[in-house]
Scaffold this motif. Structure first.
Motif, PDB file in Angstrom:
ATOM      1  N   MET A   1       1.020  -1.073   0.059  1.00 14.39           N
ATOM      2  CA  MET A   1      -0.005   0.146   0.042  1.00 14.39           C
ATOM      3  C   MET A   1       0.982   1.232   0.143  1.00 14.39           C
ATOM      4  SD  MET A   1      -2.802   1.362   2.715  1.00 14.39           S
ATOM      5  CE  MET A   1      -3.634   2.951   2.575  1.00 14.39           C
ATOM      6  N   ARG A   2       1.890   1.366   0.715  1.00 14.96           N
ATOM      7  CA  ARG A   2       2.719   2.342   0.996  1.00 14.96           C
ATOM      8  C   ARG A   2       3.510   2.660  -0.344  1.00 14.96           C
ATOM      9  NH1 ARG A   2       4.320   0.948   7.280  1.00 14.96           N
ATOM     10  NH2 ARG A   2       2.848   2.095   8.249  1.00 14.96           N
ATOM     11  N   ALA A   3       4.083   1.660  -0.728  1.00 13.65           N
ATOM     12  CA  ALA A   3       4.657   1.686  -2.043  1.00 13.65           C
ATOM     13  C   ALA A   3       3.918   2.304  -3.347  1.00 13.65           C
ATOM     14  CB  ALA A   3       5.118   0.427  -2.501  1.00 13.65           C
ATOM     15  N   GLU A   4       2.654   1.908  -3.318  1.00 14.14           N
ATOM     16  CA  GLU A   4       1.565   2.334  -4.296  1.00 14.14           C
ATOM     17  C   GLU A   4       1.360   3.692  -4.093  1.00 14.14           C
ATOM     18  OE1 GLU A   4       0.233   1.579  -8.076  1.00 14.14           O
ATOM     19  OE2 GLU A   4       1.012   0.072  -6.720  1.00 14.14           O
ATOM     20  N   LEU A   5       1.070   4.099  -3.106  1.00 10.30           N
ATOM     21  CA  LEU A   5       0.623   5.552  -2.472  1.00 10.30           C
ATOM     22  C   LEU A   5       1.793   6.394  -2.873  1.00 10.30           C
ATOM     23  CD1 LEU A   5      -0.999   7.528  -0.975  1.00 10.30           C
ATOM     24  CD2 LEU A   5      -0.134   6.665   1.237  1.00 10.30           C
ATOM     25  N   ALA A   6       3.186   5.907  -2.597  1.00 11.40           N
ATOM     26  CA  ALA A   6       4.046   7.086  -2.650  1.00 11.40           C
ATOM     27  C   ALA A   6       4.325   7.306  -4.183  1.00 11.40           C
ATOM     28  CB  ALA A   6       5.361   6.330  -2.204  1.00 11.40           C
ATOM     29  N   ALA A   7       4.246   6.186  -5.049  1.00 13.87           N
ATOM     30  CA  ALA A   7       4.425   6.388  -6.601  1.00 13.87           C
ATOM     31  C   ALA A   7       3.327   7.236  -7.030  1.00 13.87           C
ATOM     32  CB  ALA A   7       4.425   4.870  -7.120  1.00 13.87           C
ATOM     33  N   ARG A   8       2.192   7.117  -6.578  1.00 13.74           N
ATOM     34  CA  ARG A   8       0.984   7.960  -7.403  1.00 13.74           C
ATOM     35  C   ARG A   8       0.720   9.324  -6.748  1.00 13.74           C
ATOM     36  NH1 ARG A   8      -2.735   4.549 -10.364  1.00 13.74           N
ATOM     37  NH2 ARG A   8      -1.755   2.478 -10.534  1.00 13.74           N
ATOM     38  N   SER A   9       1.328   9.686  -5.455  1.00 15.35           N
ATOM     39  CA  SER A   9       0.762  10.757  -4.748  1.00 15.35           C
ATOM     40  C   SER A   9       1.744  11.978  -5.562  1.00 15.35           C
ATOM     41  CB  SER A   9       1.414  10.854  -3.379  1.00 15.35           C
ATOM     42  OG  SER A   9       0.624   9.905  -2.731  1.00 15.35           O
ATOM     43  N   ILE A  10       1.168  13.262  -5.859  1.00 14.56           N
ATOM     44  CA  ILE A  10       1.863  14.251  -6.367  1.00 14.56           C
ATOM     45  C   ILE A  10       2.852  14.833  -5.534  1.00 14.56           C
ATOM     46  CG2 ILE A  10       1.653  16.450  -7.687  1.00 14.56           C
ATOM     47  CD1 ILE A  10       0.335  14.062  -9.059  1.00 14.56           C
ATOM     48  N   ALA A  11       2.523  14.937  -4.271  1.00 13.36           N
ATOM     49  CA  ALA A  11       3.333  15.686  -3.281  1.00 13.36           C
ATOM     50  C   ALA A  11       4.503  14.642  -2.858  1.00 13.36           C
ATOM     51  CB  ALA A  11       2.731  16.268  -2.141  1.00 13.36           C
ATOM     52  N   PRO A  12       5.761  15.193  -2.490  1.00 15.56           N
ATOM     53  CA  PRO A  12       6.822  14.295  -2.249  1.00 15.56           C
ATOM     54  C   PRO A  12       6.477  13.540  -0.864  1.00 15.56           C
ATOM     55  CG  PRO A  12       7.596  16.337  -2.968  1.00 15.56           C
ATOM     56  CD  PRO A  12       6.274  16.537  -2.941  1.00 15.56           C
ATOM     57  N   ARG A  13       6.857  12.412  -0.882  1.00 18.30           N
ATOM     58  CA  ARG A  13       6.638  11.746   0.267  1.00 18.30           C
ATOM     59  C   ARG A  13       5.210  11.606   0.973  1.00 18.30           C
ATOM     60  NH1 ARG A  13      11.007  14.649   1.190  1.00 18.30           N
ATOM     61  NH2 ARG A  13       9.988  16.121   2.191  1.00 18.30           N
ATOM     62  N   ALA A  14       4.361  11.680  -0.109  1.00 24.30           N
ATOM     63  CA  ALA A  14       2.665  11.597   0.137  1.00 24.30           C
ATOM     64  C   ALA A  14       2.420  12.647   0.866  1.00 24.30           C
ATOM     65  CB  ALA A  14       2.413  10.023   0.742  1.00 24.30           C
ATOM     66  N   GLY A  15       3.030  13.757   0.603  1.00 24.01           N
ATOM     67  CA  GLY A  15       2.508  15.047   1.404  1.00 24.01           C
ATOM     68  C   GLY A  15       2.672  14.989   2.968  1.00 24.01           C
TER      69      GLY A  15
END
Length: 421
Positions: free
Chosen positions: A358-372
């Motif tokens: 989940m965290r890997a996918e979240l990091a890859a798809r979030s626009i802000a660095p480090r998932a904001g």
């Protein structure tokens, strides 16, 4: 301008009741305080605070605590919440169970019940009959402790309007069910508030209250059941939307070529991360983990056991659900920028196997660095998050108007009832 003494007296009474609530809420939010520090924190003068504290103590809502630590000069005794006899009740209808929990003003659980029930096979009124019996049993339990309820909040998995009507609950198959009115009659027309709320919203309220750290003022709760509910807290306040329908995040479309959802649309998020999706991927249809007659905790325990043994199919299913969780969560992070995403419901039970993907996918798809700056955490409230949040909401009426406790009379409380329709 002319005015009457009677009007002035009434205004003074309203102001005093308001100030009683201000003091009680301050103690809830900031913890035990001396009278001087309560005055400082609320802006009320010290004499007024002393008088208000005395009245709250007379109502049984506060008590003297320990001497204040770290105080300059002569330390004063702190004032802390009491209210052991003042309870709020949270109750829940979900697809496979009904549940009920009573919480007192000290934040102590004083009664809890849960009953497995396939609510999708029963008419709404039959389900509410079962829930009414559960609530009545809980009320008997707290009455035996010398306590009484001052509000009940019902959590249901669906869209709830401001009148307490369940507008739509695809996973229950309910539409336009006046839950508040039906429960009001079943509980003997009680003299205290009855509320109805989306179950994930109540879970979000419970999670926000569980930890007072700053980033929990902006959080999203993902509640995994057969469907997926969402509760959003923004700047410390529950985000409801114009008609109270905010949070239906389980119906974000993430897979346009995917399965048809219970809502009739294709590719909703809950079709790939809901409990059914996990169990279908993890086991054949005749496997015991699909058996609804078994407690959900037992079935999820078996999933965890197989994962611990390294079963490839189980681990693959958990990884797959975790990846899809990250896909949908990235959309929420991009739109809302929460400080925390809390995985609740079944996600919290097996979520440790999902977090990495989940965290890997979240990091890859979030626009802000480090998932904001968003963290993902597992809920520590277990299956009680919704009813715990409901009980907290039920107690709000006391925090807003502590004088209602004086008006509360145990002889007026609803009698134990059976399954009348």
């Amino acid at each position: 301008m002319a005015w009457s003494g009677g009007t002035a007296a009434a205004d003074q009474m309203v102001l005093r009741r308001h100030n009683l609530g201000v003091v009680l809420q301050h103690l809830r939010d900031d913890g035990p305080k001396s009278r001087a520090r309560i005055a400082e924190g609320t802006g009320l003068n010290k004499a007024t605070v002393s008088s208000l504290v005395a009245e709250l103590a007379e109502l049984g809502l506060v008590r003297e605590g320990e001497l204040e630590r770290g105080a300059v000069g002569r330390p004063g005794a702190t004032v802390e919440l009491d209210g052991a006899s003042v309870c709020g009740i949270g109750a829940e209808v979900n697809v496979d169970h009904v549940a009920c929990l009573a919480l007192n003003l000290r934040d102590e659980i004083v009664g809890e019940r849960r009953r497995g029930l396939d609510t999708r096979t029963l008419a709404p009124r039959e389900v509410l009959d079962h829930l009414a019996v559960l609530v009545a049993e809980t009320m008997d339990e707290i009455a035996a402790r010398g306590a009484q309820p001052f509000g009940i909040t019902f959590g249901v998995a669906g869209l709830v309007d401001s009148a307490g009507v369940l507008v739509s609950a695809p996973n229950l198959g309910w539409h336009d069910v006046p839950v508040a009115g039906l429960m009001f009659e079943r509980l003997g027309r009680p003299p205290y508030p009855l509320r109805v709320e989306n179950e994930a919203n109540l879970a979000a309220i419970a999670e926000a209250a569980a930890d007072r750290c700053a980033d929990r003022r902006d959080l999203v709760v993902l509640a995994g059941e057969v469907g997926v509910g969402g509760g959003i807290v923004s700047d410390g306040r529950l985000l409801r939307g114009r008609r109270g329908f905010a949070g239906e995040i389980g119906h974000l479309q993430v897979d346009p070529q995917g399965r048809v959802c219970g809502c009739g649309r294709t590719g909703c998020w809950e079709t790939v991360v809901g409990l059914r999706a996990l169990l279908t991927a993890a086991a054949d249809p005749d496997d015991a983990v699909h058996d609804p007659s078994l407690p959900l905790e037992q079935r999820l325990g078996e999933i965890n056991r197989r994962a611990e043994l390294g079963d490839a199919r189980t681990l693959s299913a958990l990884h797959q659900v975790g990846r899809w969780l990250g896909v949908g969560a990235a959309t929420l992070v991009n739109v809302l920028n929460p400080g925390v995403i809390v995985l609740s419901g079944y996600f919290a039970v097996v979520g440790s196997w999902m977090l990495e993907s989940m965290r890997a996918e979240l990091a890859a798809r979030s626009i802000a660095p480090r998932a904001g700056g968003c963290r993902v955490e597992l809920s520590t409230l277990g299956t009680s998050a919704t009813v715990l949040g409901g009980a907290r909401v039920a107690l709000e009426s006391v925090f807003e108007d502590p004088a209602m406790v004086r008006r509360g009379d145990a002889s007026r409380a609803p009698q134990t009832i059976g399954g009348s329709r």
